[in-house]
Design a protein around this motif. Structure first.
Motif, PDB file in Angstrom:
ATOM      1  N   GLU A 108       1.248  14.783  -8.197  1.00  0.00           N
ATOM      2  CA  GLU A 108       2.189  15.901  -8.333  1.00  0.00           C
ATOM      3  C   GLU A 108       2.335  16.323  -9.791  1.00  0.00           C
ATOM      4  N   ARG A 109       2.303  15.368 -10.704  1.00  0.00           N
ATOM      5  CA  ARG A 109       2.345  15.719 -12.128  1.00  0.00           C
ATOM      6  C   ARG A 109       1.081  16.465 -12.535  1.00  0.00           C
ATOM      7  N   ASP A 110      -0.052  16.047 -11.976  1.00  0.00           N
ATOM      8  CA  ASP A 110      -1.302  16.749 -12.262  1.00  0.00           C
ATOM      9  C   ASP A 110      -1.228  18.195 -11.787  1.00  0.00           C
ATOM     10  N   VAL A 111      -0.703  18.392 -10.583  1.00  0.00           N
ATOM     11  CA  VAL A 111      -0.597  19.740 -10.023  1.00  0.00           C
ATOM     12  C   VAL A 111       0.316  20.603 -10.891  1.00  0.00           C
ATOM     13  N   GLN A 112       1.432  20.039 -11.317  1.00  0.00           N
ATOM     14  CA  GLN A 112       2.364  20.783 -12.162  1.00  0.00           C
ATOM     15  C   GLN A 112       1.746  21.155 -13.505  1.00  0.00           C
ATOM     16  N   SER A 113       0.761  20.361 -13.926  1.00  0.00           N
ATOM     17  CA  SER A 113       0.087  20.629 -15.201  1.00  0.00           C
ATOM     18  C   SER A 113      -1.130  21.531 -15.027  1.00  0.00           C
ATOM     19  N   GLY A 114      -1.350  22.001 -13.795  1.00  0.00           N
ATOM     20  CA  GLY A 114      -2.474  22.896 -13.538  1.00  0.00           C
ATOM     21  C   GLY A 114      -3.752  22.193 -13.131  1.00  0.00           C
ATOM     22  N   PHE A 115      -3.644  20.907 -12.801  1.00  0.00           N
ATOM     23  CA  PHE A 115      -4.832  20.148 -12.394  1.00  0.00           C
ATOM     24  C   PHE A 115      -4.669  19.721 -10.929  1.00  0.00           C
ATOM     25  N   GLY A 116      -4.814  18.437 -10.643  1.00  0.00           N
ATOM     26  CA  GLY A 116      -4.606  17.945  -9.278  1.00  0.00           C
ATOM     27  C   GLY A 116      -5.793  18.110  -8.361  1.00  0.00           C
ATOM     28  N   SER A 117      -6.970  18.351  -8.932  1.00  0.00           N
ATOM     29  CA  SER A 117      -8.162  18.556  -8.118  1.00  0.00           C
ATOM     30  C   SER A 117      -8.913  17.241  -7.928  1.00  0.00           C
ATOM     31  N   VAL A 118      -9.658  17.157  -6.826  1.00  0.00           N
ATOM     32  CA  VAL A 118     -10.463  15.975  -6.541  1.00  0.00           C
ATOM     33  C   VAL A 118     -11.801  16.430  -5.977  1.00  0.00           C
ATOM     34  N   HIS A 119     -12.819  15.620  -6.181  1.00  0.00           N
ATOM     35  CA  HIS A 119     -14.153  15.976  -5.684  1.00  0.00           C
ATOM     36  C   HIS A 119     -14.189  15.916  -4.161  1.00  0.00           C
ATOM     37  N   LEU A 120     -14.827  16.918  -3.562  1.00  0.00           N
ATOM     38  CA  LEU A 120     -15.044  16.952  -2.116  1.00  0.00           C
ATOM     39  C   LEU A 120     -16.525  17.181  -1.841  1.00  0.00           C
ATOM     40  N   PRO A 121     -17.023  16.661  -0.727  1.00  0.00           N
ATOM     41  CA  PRO A 121     -18.407  16.978  -0.340  1.00  0.00           C
ATOM     42  C   PRO A 121     -18.578  18.491  -0.222  1.00  0.00           C
ATOM     43  N   ARG A 142      -8.012  11.779 -16.149  1.00  0.00           N
ATOM     44  CA  ARG A 142      -8.787  12.867 -15.560  1.00  0.00           C
ATOM     45  C   ARG A 142     -10.137  12.967 -16.272  1.00  0.00           C
ATOM     46  N   SER A 143     -11.107  13.563 -15.586  1.00  0.00           N
ATOM     47  CA  SER A 143     -12.439  13.735 -16.162  1.00  0.00           C
ATOM     48  C   SER A 143     -13.035  15.043 -15.665  1.00  0.00           C
ATOM     49  N   ILE A 144     -14.118  15.463 -16.290  1.00  0.00           N
ATOM     50  CA  ILE A 144     -14.778  16.712 -15.917  1.00  0.00           C
ATOM     51  C   ILE A 144     -15.897  16.416 -14.925  1.00  0.00           C
ATOM     52  N   ASP A 145     -15.842  17.077 -13.794  1.00  0.00           N
ATOM     53  CA  ASP A 145     -16.894  16.925 -12.792  1.00  0.00           C
ATOM     54  C   ASP A 145     -18.164  17.580 -13.333  1.00  0.00           C
ATOM     55  N   LEU A 183       0.826  -1.202   0.000  1.00  0.00           N
ATOM     56  CA  LEU A 183       0.000   0.000   0.000  1.00  0.00           C
ATOM     57  C   LEU A 183       0.864   1.258   0.000  1.00  0.00           C
ATOM     58  N   LYS A 184       1.983   1.223   0.730  1.00  0.00           N
ATOM     59  CA  LYS A 184       2.896   2.370   0.728  1.00  0.00           C
ATOM     60  C   LYS A 184       3.473   2.603  -0.670  1.00  0.00           C
ATOM     61  N   GLU A 185       3.845   1.527  -1.338  1.00  0.00           N
ATOM     62  CA  GLU A 185       4.387   1.653  -2.690  1.00  0.00           C
ATOM     63  C   GLU A 185       3.328   2.169  -3.657  1.00  0.00           C
ATOM     64  N   HIS A 186       2.111   1.690  -3.489  1.00  0.00           N
ATOM     65  CA  HIS A 186       1.017   2.160  -4.342  1.00  0.00           C
ATOM     66  C   HIS A 186       0.764   3.650  -4.124  1.00  0.00           C
ATOM     67  N   LEU A 187       0.771   4.084  -2.869  1.00  0.00           N
ATOM     68  CA  LEU A 187       0.535   5.499  -2.566  1.00  0.00           C
ATOM     69  C   LEU A 187       1.665   6.379  -3.095  1.00  0.00           C
ATOM     70  N   ALA A 188       2.887   5.867  -3.084  1.00  0.00           N
ATOM     71  CA  ALA A 188       4.010   6.631  -3.635  1.00  0.00           C
ATOM     72  C   ALA A 188       3.797   6.871  -5.130  1.00  0.00           C
ATOM     73  N   HIS A 189       3.308   5.852  -5.820  1.00  0.00           N
ATOM     74  CA  HIS A 189       3.012   6.000  -7.247  1.00  0.00           C
ATOM     75  C   HIS A 189       1.850   6.975  -7.458  1.00  0.00           C
ATOM     76  N   ALA A 190       0.801   6.848  -6.638  1.00  0.00           N
ATOM     77  CA  ALA A 190      -0.357   7.735  -6.762  1.00  0.00           C
ATOM     78  C   ALA A 190       0.033   9.183  -6.476  1.00  0.00           C
ATOM     79  N   LYS A 191       0.945   9.376  -5.519  1.00  0.00           N
ATOM     80  CA  LYS A 191       1.386  10.734  -5.193  1.00  0.00           C
ATOM     81  C   LYS A 191       2.169  11.341  -6.350  1.00  0.00           C
ATOM     82  N   ALA A 192       2.975  10.535  -7.017  1.00  0.00           N
ATOM     83  CA  ALA A 192       3.726  11.025  -8.172  1.00  0.00           C
ATOM     84  C   ALA A 192       2.769  11.465  -9.280  1.00  0.00           C
ATOM     85  N   VAL A 193       1.699  10.700  -9.479  1.00  0.00           N
ATOM     86  CA  VAL A 193       0.688  11.068 -10.475  1.00  0.00           C
ATOM     87  C   VAL A 193       0.022  12.380 -10.081  1.00  0.00           C
TER      88      VAL A 193
END
Length: 202
Positions: free
Chosen positions: A145-158, A183-186, A133-143
């Motif tokens: 961070e790339r999203d943030v650098q590209s101007g995205f990185g957002s996730v749905h919140l209540p 990525r997709s459009i909310d 799970l730690k290794e999976h989260l490290a990969h997810a975090k890298a994804v």
């Protein structure tokens, strides 16, 4: 046919015909519909009716060898999801909706938010899955961070959280543990986001 005749008929189904509970209920519903809709007659109490019993079913439990054989055919990252479902007792959507902050490595536990009945609960994090799970989260975090650098990185919140923490939708702790590959459009906010993996893929 009056109340006593209906009771006798339903009891006959349960004791003489040995019908299932669903069959007896179907017969009762049909008789109620007949009297109320066609005969315009409201039936009295049918308390003397003997209810057909539902058979007790023994749950099917896979052996450890069967579980290992089953998991061996599941490819990553779905295998880790399946192992969490099995090892932590998570329901499918509970697993898919996990946020990074819900994983507590310190106490080896997982916090389930708004589970069945909209209730929160805590379940265990199997020790043998910690490293994966730690290794999976490290990969997810890298994804992420790339999203943030590209101007995205957002996730749905209540809605309530979004109003209280307007910038939290980009924070790593709020990201899904199992993010979607694309990525997709909310449809609500029209914001480009990365949702969790679709349950249709599992």
């Amino acid at each position: 046919m009056g109340e006593q005749e209906i009771v006798d008929f339903l009891n006959h189904l349960a004791t003489k015909r040995n019908v299932s509970a669903s069959t007896q209920n179907q017969a009762l519903s049909a008789l109620l519909f007949l009297h109320q809709q066609f005969l315009d007659r409201k039936l009295g109490r049918l308390d003397a009716t003997l209810r057909a019993s539902k058979p007790a079913r023994v749950p099917v439990v896979l052996t450890r060898a069967e579980v290992r054989a089953l998991l061996a055919h599941v490819r990553p990252p779905y295998r880790l999801m399946a192992e969490l479902l099995y090892g932590s007792g998570l329901r499918l959507l509970e697993c898919l909706r996990l946020r990074v902050k819900d994983i507590d490595f310190g106490y080896s536990r997982i916090v389930v938010r708004s589970g069945k009945g909209e209730k929160d609960r805590v379940t265990m994090l199997p020790g043998r899955l910690r490293q994966a799970l730690k290794e999976h989260l490290a990969h997810a975090k890298a994804v992420h961070e790339r999203d943030v650098q590209s101007g995205f990185g957002s996730v749905h919140l209540p809605d309530a959280l979004q109003r209280k923490y307007p910038n939290a939708h980009r924070a790593w702790m709020w990201q899904y543990v199992f993010p979607a590959a694309k990525r997709s459009i909310d449809p609500i906010s029209s914001r480009v986001q990365r949702h969790h993996v679709s349950e249709k893929l599992l």
